[in-house]
Scaffold this motif. Sequence first.
Motif, PDB file in Angstrom:
ATOM      1  N   ASN A 219       4.386  16.163  -0.920  1.00 29.25           N
ATOM      2  CA  ASN A 219       4.430  15.872   0.518  1.00 29.25           C
ATOM      3  C   ASN A 219       3.037  15.861   1.133  1.00 29.25           C
ATOM      4  N   GLU A 220       2.253  16.855   0.714  1.00 23.35           N
ATOM      5  CA  GLU A 220       0.890  16.985   1.248  1.00 23.35           C
ATOM      6  C   GLU A 220       0.043  15.762   0.898  1.00 23.35           C
ATOM      7  N   ILE A 221       0.116  15.367  -0.374  1.00 17.20           N
ATOM      8  CA  ILE A 221      -0.687  14.219  -0.820  1.00 17.20           C
ATOM      9  C   ILE A 221      -0.224  12.940  -0.124  1.00 17.20           C
ATOM     10  N   VAL A 222       1.089  12.766  -0.020  1.00 14.14           N
ATOM     11  CA  VAL A 222       1.609  11.554   0.638  1.00 14.14           C
ATOM     12  C   VAL A 222       1.148  11.508   2.095  1.00 14.14           C
ATOM     13  N   ALA A 223       1.221  12.674   2.777  1.00 16.87           N
ATOM     14  CA  ALA A 223       0.798  12.721   4.185  1.00 16.87           C
ATOM     15  C   ALA A 223      -0.680  12.352   4.326  1.00 16.87           C
ATOM     16  N   GLN A 224      -1.475  12.912   3.440  1.00 18.21           N
ATOM     17  CA  GLN A 224      -2.919  12.658   3.505  1.00 18.21           C
ATOM     18  C   GLN A 224      -3.226  11.184   3.225  1.00 18.21           C
ATOM     19  N   LYS A 225      -2.564  10.664   2.188  1.00 19.66           N
ATOM     20  CA  LYS A 225      -2.829   9.262   1.835  1.00 19.66           C
ATOM     21  C   LYS A 225      -2.298   8.306   2.888  1.00 19.66           C
ATOM     22  N   THR A 226      -1.195   8.664   3.521  1.00 19.48           N
ATOM     23  CA  THR A 226      -0.652   7.804   4.576  1.00 19.48           C
ATOM     24  C   THR A 226      -1.630   7.751   5.749  1.00 19.48           C
ATOM     25  N   GLU A 227      -2.225   8.898   6.042  1.00 19.62           N
ATOM     26  CA  GLU A 227      -3.209   8.931   7.127  1.00 19.62           C
ATOM     27  C   GLU A 227      -4.405   8.044   6.783  1.00 19.62           C
ATOM     28  N   GLU A 228      -4.836   8.151   5.527  1.00 23.98           N
ATOM     29  CA  GLU A 228      -5.945   7.298   5.081  1.00 23.98           C
ATOM     30  C   GLU A 228      -5.573   5.823   5.187  1.00 23.98           C
ATOM     31  N   LEU A 229      -4.316   5.543   4.827  1.00 25.95           N
ATOM     32  CA  LEU A 229      -3.837   4.157   4.905  1.00 25.95           C
ATOM     33  C   LEU A 229      -3.864   3.652   6.348  1.00 25.95           C
ATOM     34  N   GLU A 230      -3.379   4.500   7.263  1.00 22.83           N
ATOM     35  CA  GLU A 230      -3.388   4.111   8.679  1.00 22.83           C
ATOM     36  C   GLU A 230      -4.809   3.788   9.135  1.00 22.83           C
ATOM     37  N   GLN A 231      -5.749   4.621   8.681  1.00 21.88           N
ATOM     38  CA  GLN A 231      -7.147   4.391   9.060  1.00 21.88           C
ATOM     39  C   GLN A 231      -7.670   3.075   8.493  1.00 21.88           C
TER      40      GLN A 231
ATOM     41  N   LEU B  38       0.820  -1.212   0.000  1.00 18.70           N
ATOM     42  CA  LEU B  38       0.000   0.000   0.000  1.00 18.70           C
ATOM     43  C   LEU B  38       0.853   1.261   0.000  1.00 18.70           C
ATOM     44  N   ILE B  39       1.940   1.234   0.725  1.00 12.70           N
ATOM     45  CA  ILE B  39       2.815   2.415   0.746  1.00 12.70           C
ATOM     46  C   ILE B  39       3.430   2.635  -0.635  1.00 12.70           C
ATOM     47  N   GLU B  40       3.809   1.547  -1.287  1.00 13.81           N
ATOM     48  CA  GLU B  40       4.343   1.659  -2.649  1.00 13.81           C
ATOM     49  C   GLU B  40       3.304   2.258  -3.584  1.00 13.81           C
ATOM     50  N   GLN B  41       2.073   1.803  -3.406  1.00 16.11           N
ATOM     51  CA  GLN B  41       0.972   2.296  -4.244  1.00 16.11           C
ATOM     52  C   GLN B  41       0.786   3.800  -4.045  1.00 16.11           C
ATOM     53  N   ILE B  42       0.834   4.233  -2.816  1.00 16.63           N
ATOM     54  CA  ILE B  42       0.681   5.664  -2.510  1.00 16.63           C
ATOM     55  C   ILE B  42       1.742   6.476  -3.224  1.00 16.63           C
ATOM     56  N   GLN B  43       2.976   6.000  -3.132  1.00 15.95           N
ATOM     57  CA  GLN B  43       4.069   6.751  -3.754  1.00 15.95           C
ATOM     58  C   GLN B  43       3.895   6.841  -5.261  1.00 15.95           C
ATOM     59  N   GLN B  44       3.526   5.711  -5.865  1.00 12.36           N
ATOM     60  CA  GLN B  44       3.354   5.696  -7.325  1.00 12.36           C
ATOM     61  C   GLN B  44       2.230   6.636  -7.751  1.00 12.36           C
ATOM     62  N   GLU B  45       1.104   6.531  -7.064  1.00  8.12           N
ATOM     63  CA  GLU B  45      -0.054   7.360  -7.427  1.00  8.12           C
ATOM     64  C   GLU B  45       0.268   8.851  -7.280  1.00  8.12           C
ATOM     65  N   THR B  46       0.938   9.167  -6.191  1.00 10.02           N
ATOM     66  CA  THR B  46       1.260  10.568  -5.939  1.00 10.02           C
ATOM     67  C   THR B  46       2.198  11.118  -7.007  1.00 10.02           C
ATOM     68  N   GLU B  47       3.187  10.307  -7.357  1.00 14.87           N
ATOM     69  CA  GLU B  47       4.121  10.752  -8.390  1.00 14.87           C
ATOM     70  C   GLU B  47       3.397  11.010  -9.700  1.00 14.87           C
ATOM     71  N   GLN B  48       2.453  10.127 -10.029  1.00 15.36           N
ATOM     72  CA  GLN B  48       1.702  10.310 -11.271  1.00 15.36           C
ATOM     73  C   GLN B  48       0.863  11.583 -11.215  1.00 15.36           C
ATOM     74  N   GLU B  49       0.237  11.802 -10.071  1.00 16.34           N
ATOM     75  CA  GLU B  49      -0.639  12.968  -9.933  1.00 16.34           C
ATOM     76  C   GLU B  49       0.104  14.287 -10.125  1.00 16.34           C
ATOM     77  N   VAL B  50       1.335  14.326  -9.651  1.00 19.82           N
ATOM     78  CA  VAL B  50       2.070  15.589  -9.744  1.00 19.82           C
ATOM     79  C   VAL B  50       3.036  15.619 -10.927  1.00 19.82           C
ATOM     80  N   LEU B  51       3.010  14.531 -11.701  1.00 22.81           N
ATOM     81  CA  LEU B  51       3.969  14.433 -12.806  1.00 22.81           C
ATOM     82  C   LEU B  51       3.840  15.615 -13.767  1.00 22.81           C
ATOM     83  N   ALA B  52       2.595  15.919 -14.131  1.00 20.01           N
ATOM     84  CA  ALA B  52       2.364  16.995 -15.093  1.00 20.01           C
ATOM     85  C   ALA B  52       2.973  18.301 -14.588  1.00 20.01           C
ATOM     86  N   GLU B  53       2.728  18.609 -13.336  1.00 19.53           N
ATOM     87  CA  GLU B  53       3.251  19.861 -12.767  1.00 19.53           C
ATOM     88  C   GLU B  53       4.772  19.853 -12.704  1.00 19.53           C
TER      89      GLU B  53
END
Length: 333
Positions: A204-216, A140-155
């Motif tokens: 960083n913001e997205i990773v923090a938010q998704k990590t919190e969701e993951l913990e939940q 799940l942590i790997e998934q978070i990192q991949q998704e986040t990178e994709q989301e900000v890739l354009a920027e």
Amino acid sequence: MLKIKTILGTLAAITLLPPTNQLSVKANPTSSENSTPTEQPKSIYQQAKEELPEDLYALYRILERIARANKLDEKPWRIVIVPKYNINAFATDVNLIAIYNGLLDQLAGDASAIACVVAHEMGHHTEKHIALAPVEKVALIEQIQQETEQEVLAEKQDAQTEATGMSIGGSAARVFGGRAGRVGGAVLGNASRQRLKASQEKINEIVAQKTEELEQTLAEEGRKREFEADEVGYLYSAKAGFEPEGCLRAMKVLGQTPSAEFDTTHPAVPKRIEALKDLMVKFPATSLAEEGKALISETKPLTYDLSKDGASLRVNSSRGGSSADDVERLFDN
Ligand SMILES: [Zn+2]
């Protein structure tokens, strides 16, 4: 979860168990088909009572009975008492069950309550909760990192384009020289650095938010697994013939200590008690005990040895605990 190596280290140091050579109950490798069920129980249990500390003897008898009543005797189990006054128990490593002596102290004289705790922890193993949890978290942590990178890739790409522009600006400044060129390059550089910074902050913001969701999510999954282990624990211990109310008594003791097994990954004790009461209606203990009794009568008492981990008691599988004996059984010359 506590590091089992630390616990075993501690235990080895204070030697809860007698040295290996004193724990010398020999494996009993003869298969159950060609022997009568009542052939040896007294001698094995009697020997256990004589050579094991009382609490460990009780745990051996409890685990051994639960294993036989539930066809869980195909592989060995390990059990260890953790010398700390915690009201807790846990399952970890390979088929290892650890019980704090605080819990044993509080449940003294109540074998059925202890049986329910042991069965609950066995349930964590049989339901594969131990093996799954860490693997899932890593995935799940790997998934978070991949998704986040994709989301900000354009920027990021935008920012990188500007960064390239910055170096062109820099070249222009060098080519044209003078104050204007230097200022133009610096302004462009600042803008792209700002974009890169903003982009990193967003990651960083997205990773923090998704990590919190993951913990939940993991906490929720943990609570679900506790209910599963409670259910299995009830079924296993009732099949082994222990009093079903033992599970309720164990819960009440656990419930007195909010800091014990009850972090966010554990459901509230009243909810667990309600679920257990429902189970008792759905699967009456008397019929479970009948089923278990039949299975026990087809098997022989399980032997035990000091585990090769050096600190826990290994309750052997129905094959016994000695490969040497087994070779001799197979080939007599
Ligand atoms: Zn549990």
